[in-house]
Design an enzyme around this catalytic site. Structure first.
Site, PDB file in Angstrom:
ATOM      1  N   PHE A 387       0.865  -1.064  -0.013  1.00 33.77           N
ATOM      2  CA  PHE A 387      -0.185  -0.207   0.008  1.00 33.77           C
ATOM      3  C   PHE A 387       0.973   1.193   0.112  1.00 33.77           C
ATOM      4  O   PHE A 387       1.836   1.425   0.826  1.00 33.77           O
ATOM      5  CB  PHE A 387      -0.908  -0.070   1.343  1.00 33.77           C
ATOM      6  CG  PHE A 387      -2.101  -0.832   1.136  1.00 33.77           C
ATOM      7  CD1 PHE A 387      -2.002  -2.059   0.195  1.00 33.77           C
ATOM      8  CD2 PHE A 387      -3.083  -0.858   2.127  1.00 33.77           C
ATOM      9  CE1 PHE A 387      -2.897  -2.683   0.188  1.00 33.77           C
ATOM     10  CE2 PHE A 387      -4.224  -1.794   2.001  1.00 33.77           C
ATOM     11  CZ  PHE A 387      -4.201  -2.840   0.910  1.00 33.77           C
ATOM     12  N   GLU A 388       0.687   2.149  -0.786  1.00 34.82           N
ATOM     13  CA  GLU A 388       1.421   3.300  -1.030  1.00 34.82           C
ATOM     14  C   GLU A 388       0.194   4.653  -1.070  1.00 34.82           C
ATOM     15  O   GLU A 388      -0.633   4.487  -1.024  1.00 34.82           O
ATOM     16  CB  GLU A 388       2.327   3.217  -2.084  1.00 34.82           C
ATOM     17  CG  GLU A 388       3.337   2.252  -2.146  1.00 34.82           C
ATOM     18  CD  GLU A 388       4.165   2.187  -3.468  1.00 34.82           C
ATOM     19  OE1 GLU A 388       4.221   3.358  -4.326  1.00 34.82           O
ATOM     20  OE2 GLU A 388       4.777   0.997  -3.506  1.00 34.82           O
ATOM     21  N   GLY A 389       1.223   5.610  -1.329  1.00 34.55           N
ATOM     22  CA  GLY A 389       0.285   6.907  -1.493  1.00 34.55           C
ATOM     23  C   GLY A 389      -0.583   7.488  -0.528  1.00 34.55           C
ATOM     24  O   GLY A 389      -0.326   7.271   0.665  1.00 34.55           O
TER      25      GLY A 389
END
Length: 601
Positions: A387-389
């Protein structure tokens, strides 16, 4: 991971209110007669002794006087503050002064018991003296001096800081404790006890030379340790005058503990992401063509139908984008062949474009159902959480990583625990957060006590902590990162072994979250940790040459070839390396793979 690189996460600028500068107050002749300079090492001639700095060091030029001065560099999320707590007398007048250079430089005092003070200069191209005064409150015995810059405005200098006023009798520090001994040893904790020291008001417990905790009694349990690892301990007695010398050292080796289930990973593993749903400049690589050196292959990526749906889909790269893509039948056959050879094949969820926000329990349940469907359809070994951003962020009232409140955090933890329970001990669970979401939590957590910070900062910590017994691998992305403060309280930047050593040492040593010594993120087991690096200059910012990879591994597994960073131990059982990506490594003639094979055999 991204297509082809991460978007750099940036902390939002913090907000602050400037304190008014009070008028100067003339000290009486009787007060002046008893005055002394109470600031310790105000000229920084003894390095940072006496000062606690978020981003400071000492330099020999420029200086106002003597041979040293402070130089500190604010960042977008840090004003590079240095503080010192000083013992004072109640109901007394004090004058604080110092010389500074740079733009937006501040000097002040907090905890005065009356009105905290601050003075500043907008621009000082050469040394400028700042002065302010305050009167302590009726019960004030300590004040905290501070100097700092402003967010992202460049380095500043400070020198010859003084606090002039009536001195306070602090007596002498207590004697060093004696009789330090171990009382219990488990796979994750060591119990300690020692003899009481006359005049001590508390005790500081040190683990491998670093302060681990403070206690009021004559015993302590140091927890969060790694199994089968040797540690050294010392204790110092504390009173208002300071700390005593440290006690004699005792050592203890923790017991052999759990190795994270029956996932059958090799002692040292090579992990790589395979572009399975898209093509980019590196070209498409068929799963069957991935060399046997790769022990864990993360299929990139499963992505949601919408950010908050929780409905994850894995769409293999179409022929129009990947002309050499294999059929579904051949792809599934390649998965079985890899597994027969002892390799693990996982579905990686997220990436740069796959924002996943499980804001509701319905989204949580959809996540579990859809991820299970992907795993079952392809017969996969587990799940990688990338999971990013804006996938993870903390609500303003969510301040304790051990007890999260934010729905996207709570629901993700619940979903991952459900999947682990469904598939059992052989289920491989890995995570690939960015440094911003993990190690940056040493300085900042969520929006902070006073608000204004980026709510994503440190947001992976509650997920890692809640799943630490279920987590097979954590491989933080040590790339596409801004400068991060290590446990030596210095900023470390990408481009060499130093960055990887400092970032990994934090995971294997543990660290206080947001600087709170009473709220420590405990260390992970060495077998749970791999280091994330880009495979080539094309794969992302932060590439390091093979010689720097070797230096990193030497330092962390053997405590040799470490350079300037003082690690808190050595971890020969550290799991290995992760890279973005298999495709980019193939593009670079398998340089990363060959470095790993050459080191671990």
């Amino acid at each position: 991971m991204d297509r082809p690189r991460h978007t750099r996460s940036v902390l939002a600028a913090l907000t602050a209110t400037l304190l008014a500068v009070p008028g100067l107050t003339v000290l009486s002749s009787s007060a002046q007669a008893a005055d002394a300079d109470l600031a310790r090492n105000g000229g920084f001639e003894s390095g940072l002794d006496g000062w606690n700095c978020t981003a400071g060091t000492t330099v020999n030029s420029p200086v106002h006087s003597g041979s040293s001065a402070l130089q500190a560099t604010p960042a977008g999320s840090d004003n590079a503050q240095c503080t010192q707590t000083v013992t004072v007398q109640p109901n007394s007048q004090y004058t604080l002064s110092g010389y500074v250079r740079g733009s937006y430089v501040y000097l002040g005092a907090n905890g005065t018991g009356t009105t905290d003070v601050s003075t500043w200069t907008q621009s000082a191209p050469d040394w400028q003296k700042l002065t302010t005064t305050f009167t302590t409150g009726a019960s004030t015995t300590k004040v905290t001096l501070n100097t700092h810059g402003w967010y992202g405005t460049g380095a500043y200098n400070a020198d010859d800081i003084s606090l002039v006023g009536p001195g306070a009798s602090t007596g002498q520090p207590p004697a060093a404790p004696t009789g330090l001994r171990t009382t219990s040893v488990s796979s994750s904790a060591v119990g300690l006890a020692w003899s009481a020291v006359t005049g001590a008001t508390g005790y500081a417990v040190y683990r491998d030379g670093a302060k681990a905790q403070t206690v009021s009694g004559t015993s302590a349990t140091v927890s969060g340790l790694s199994p089968a690892t040797a540690y050294s301990f010392q204790v110092a007695a504390v009173n208002d005058a300071g700390e005593s010398a440290k006690s004699a050292t005792v050592t203890a080796t923790t017991a052999t503990g759990s190795t994270g289930g029956s996932t059958d990973l090799p002692t040292h593993a090579l992990v790589g992401y395979l572009h399975a749903s898209f093509a980019n400049g590196s070209g498409y690589t068929r799963l069957a063509d991935v060399p046997d050196s790769w022990d864990v292959i993360d299929l990139a990526f499963g992505e949601p139908t919408s950010p908050t749906s929780g409905d994850i889909r894995f769409n293999r790269c179409p022929v129009s984008e990947c002309p050499n893509v294999e059929s579904d039948a051949d792809f599934k056959a390649a998965i079985k062949a890899k597994q027969a050879a002892g390799k693990k094949v996982l579905i990686s969820i997220g990436g740069q474009n796959g924002q996943v926000q499980l804001t509701t329990t319905a989204a949580r349940d959809a996540f579990v159902s859809s991820v299970s469907n992907i795993i079952d359809t392809y017969g996969l070994d587990g799940l990688d959480v990338d999971f990013e951003g804006h996938s993870l962020s903390l609500n303003a009232d969510d301040t304790d990583f051990k007890n999260p409140k934010t729905p996207v955090i709570v629901n993700l933890i619940s979903a991952l625990k459900t999947l682990k329970a469904k598939y059992g001990s052989k289920f491989v669970l890995s995570m690939a957060p960015e440094t911003f979401f993990v190690q940056m939590g040493y300085q900042f957590y969520g929006t902070g006590k006073f608000g204004g910070q980026d709510p994503r900062c440190g947001a992976y910590l509650p997920v890692i902590y809640a799943l630490r017994d279920d987590l097979t691998l954590l491989h933080v992305q040590d790339y596409n990162s801004g400068p991060i403060m290590g446990l030596d309280n210095q900023y470390h930047t990408m481009g060499g072994a130093d960055f990887h050593i400092a970032m990994t040492d934090m995971l294997l040593t543990g660290f206080p979250v947001a600087g709170d010594a009473n709220n420590v993120f405990p260390p992970l087991r060495p077998d749970q940790v791999a280091i994330g690096m880009p495979a080539s200059v094309n794969a992302g910012n932060g590439y390091v040459a093979p010689a720097e990879v070797t230096k990193t591994l030497d330092c962390l597994t053997k405590k040799t070839n470490c350079g300037s960073y003082p690690t808190h131990g050595s971890w020969p059982a550290m799991r290995g390396l992760m890279t973005w990506s298999v495709n980019w490594d193939r593009y670079s003639n398998w340089e990363f793979q060959r470095t790993f094979d050459g080191y671990f055999g």
